[in-house]
Design an enzyme around this catalytic site. Sequence first.
Site, mmCIF file in Angstrom:
data_model
loop_
_atom_site.group_PDB
_atom_site.id
_atom_site.type_symbol
_atom_site.label_atom_id
_atom_site.label_comp_id
_atom_site.label_asym_id
_atom_site.label_seq_id
_atom_site.Cartn_x
_atom_site.Cartn_y
_atom_site.Cartn_z
ATOM 1 N N ASP A 78 51.360 -12.742 -58.678
ATOM 2 C CA ASP A 78 51.538 -12.096 -61.214
ATOM 3 C C ASP A 78 52.366 -12.045 -61.315
ATOM 4 O O ASP A 78 53.131 -12.368 -61.972
ATOM 5 C CB ASP A 78 50.317 -11.166 -60.653
ATOM 6 N N CYS A 119 47.467 -9.442 -52.425
ATOM 7 C CA CYS A 119 48.316 -9.427 -54.149
ATOM 8 C C CYS A 119 47.187 -9.312 -55.037
ATOM 9 O O CYS A 119 45.936 -8.719 -54.515
ATOM 10 C CB CYS A 119 48.789 -10.689 -53.748
ATOM 11 N N ASP A 120 47.079 -9.119 -56.245
ATOM 12 C CA ASP A 120 46.360 -8.940 -56.886
ATOM 13 C C ASP A 120 44.989 -8.825 -57.405
ATOM 14 O O ASP A 120 43.745 -8.510 -56.806
ATOM 15 C CB ASP A 120 47.105 -9.051 -58.240
ATOM 16 N N LYS A 121 45.033 -10.370 -57.367
ATOM 17 C CA LYS A 121 42.927 -11.066 -56.929
ATOM 18 C C LYS A 121 43.028 -11.504 -56.337
ATOM 19 O O LYS A 121 41.857 -10.927 -56.007
ATOM 20 C CB LYS A 121 43.369 -12.309 -58.392
ATOM 21 N N GLU A 442 48.275 -10.496 -68.487
ATOM 22 C CA GLU A 442 49.107 -9.358 -67.935
ATOM 23 C C GLU A 442 50.228 -9.703 -68.905
ATOM 24 O O GLU A 442 51.259 -10.980 -69.428
ATOM 25 C CB GLU A 442 49.659 -9.155 -66.475
ATOM 26 N N SER A 468 50.152 -5.151 -66.859
ATOM 27 C CA SER A 468 50.142 -5.049 -64.800
ATOM 28 C C SER A 468 50.298 -3.623 -64.687
ATOM 29 O O SER A 468 50.447 -2.800 -65.267
ATOM 30 C CB SER A 468 52.216 -5.683 -64.123
#
Length: 556
Positions: A78, A119-121, A442, A468
Amino acid sequence: MKSNAVKKGLEKAPHRSLFKALGFIEEEMDRPLIGIANSYSEIVPGHINLDKIVQAVKDGIRLAGGVPVEFSTISVCDGIAMNHKGMSYSLPSRQIIADSVEIVAKAHAFDGLVAIPNCDKVVPGMLMASARVNIPSILVSGGPMLAGKVNGKAIDLASVFEAVGSVKAGNMTEEELLEYENSACPTCGSCSGMFTANSMNCLSEVLGMALPYNGTIPAVYSERIRLAKKAGMKIVELVKKGIKPSDILTESAFMNAVTVDMSLGCSTNSLLHLPAIAHEAGVEINFDKVNAISERTPNLCKLSPAGYHHIEDLNAAGGIPAVINELTKIDVINKDCLTVTGNTIYENVKNKLVKDSNVIRSIENPYSSTGGLVVLKGTLAPDGAVVKKSAVAPEMMKHKGPARVFDSEEEAGEAILGDKINDGDVVIIRYEGPKGGPGMREMLSPTSLIAGMGKDKTVALITDGRFSGATRGASIGHVSPEAAEDGPIGLVEEGDIIEIDIENKVLNLLVSKEELQKRKPQGKMKKVDGYLKAYRNGVSSACKGAIFENNEGDKS
């Protein structure tokens, strides 16, 4: 064993022939077949160490008598995708990750599944797949990055984004910015604050899908390798006991996750991902439930960006088990939820004490008696909007100001950099939602510029996109319905007065109903093609978790 469907019987001789092409021996045909979903890549700092994690998991599986088989899926960084077209692909990647893991697991009749994200997703995507496939599953991540240091001060990726604004405001030199750039991300791992990746890795423990300390052991610690070996051994045990995600991902488990989310002050994105995972598990999380939990849950931690501590500090202070155990003192945790340890969540944490009350405050001395995240509703967001209350300056908890309206993140960024945003303004960024963006980008760059310029105590930002986990200030996202679905945010005009009351959970557009009825939506959606076009056609509202509603999961 499910894998007998591809290994046993006369008619499966061709299948066994293919396994033997892989190097399998007869002894392996009688053991559990464990799929390992690995999101390793050379473009994501949180994933470059996953080869070591995978090897440790494989060692653990073999120690316990299973057969590991590794496969891959995609990932998006991201931070690198931020503030350009790439961010449109971040949230959509969650769907592809879930779908790809489901496809491989189902197609090859795995007995068990180990999800290795960071990480994020990727974390929520793999948890969505685990719930959907519903075979014994466990998650072990690559671990958080250590914080950087400049002049004895701990910094992280968010510090660099904010430093850009400080340079623009004349409060920092480009040489100082370069020092931040070179120091902020000193190791592999998911970025070191309580940003989205670390939020979801911590909450995976609370959901019961990961071993204790999965969310906090730093990526570069050997303890992370030991945890991965234990996860490999544990998945074989889960297969033998027949413990599946449907036994773990209950409504009570999700309520526990929301509770700890409030106590930690996690990323607002957690309220996008938890409903999506819950949907795959046949559980509903609506915003009314979230606010009810927030009302009764004290905020015990202020980790970056809300405070100065980082995930390594949380780990040293006792980690998520210590936070959960502290919360059991006021009866806000369901103690009986099953976890991948084979024990209940309370059995996992009952002897885990807080080792540093500066990092994890006691129930008697919280930062706030209510949770770190809040859902706002009102005439601007009839279906809800989300703010990280714990990262908002006291001056902005109540605010009224004129709307400054932009139809994209880029337009807003240009105005901020051009010094066209004044104290008291409410920056509206619309057509950035799941459909409008598409992909619900984001907005870390605009919020960081505002903070870096010292305006986070005077200027609010509101969007139907998202922020974010590294964002701080009066940054309100997930406004639903979004502009692309004819939400009121699409009717806002320059100078309209916006009312923000975070304590009372209110977000209003102070324009009469009669006036709004006369208006037509301003702006328009961007033209897209390829996967983003398909995503736009399938995705739901942010208040539902930006899910594909036709994916109901298979709990058989």
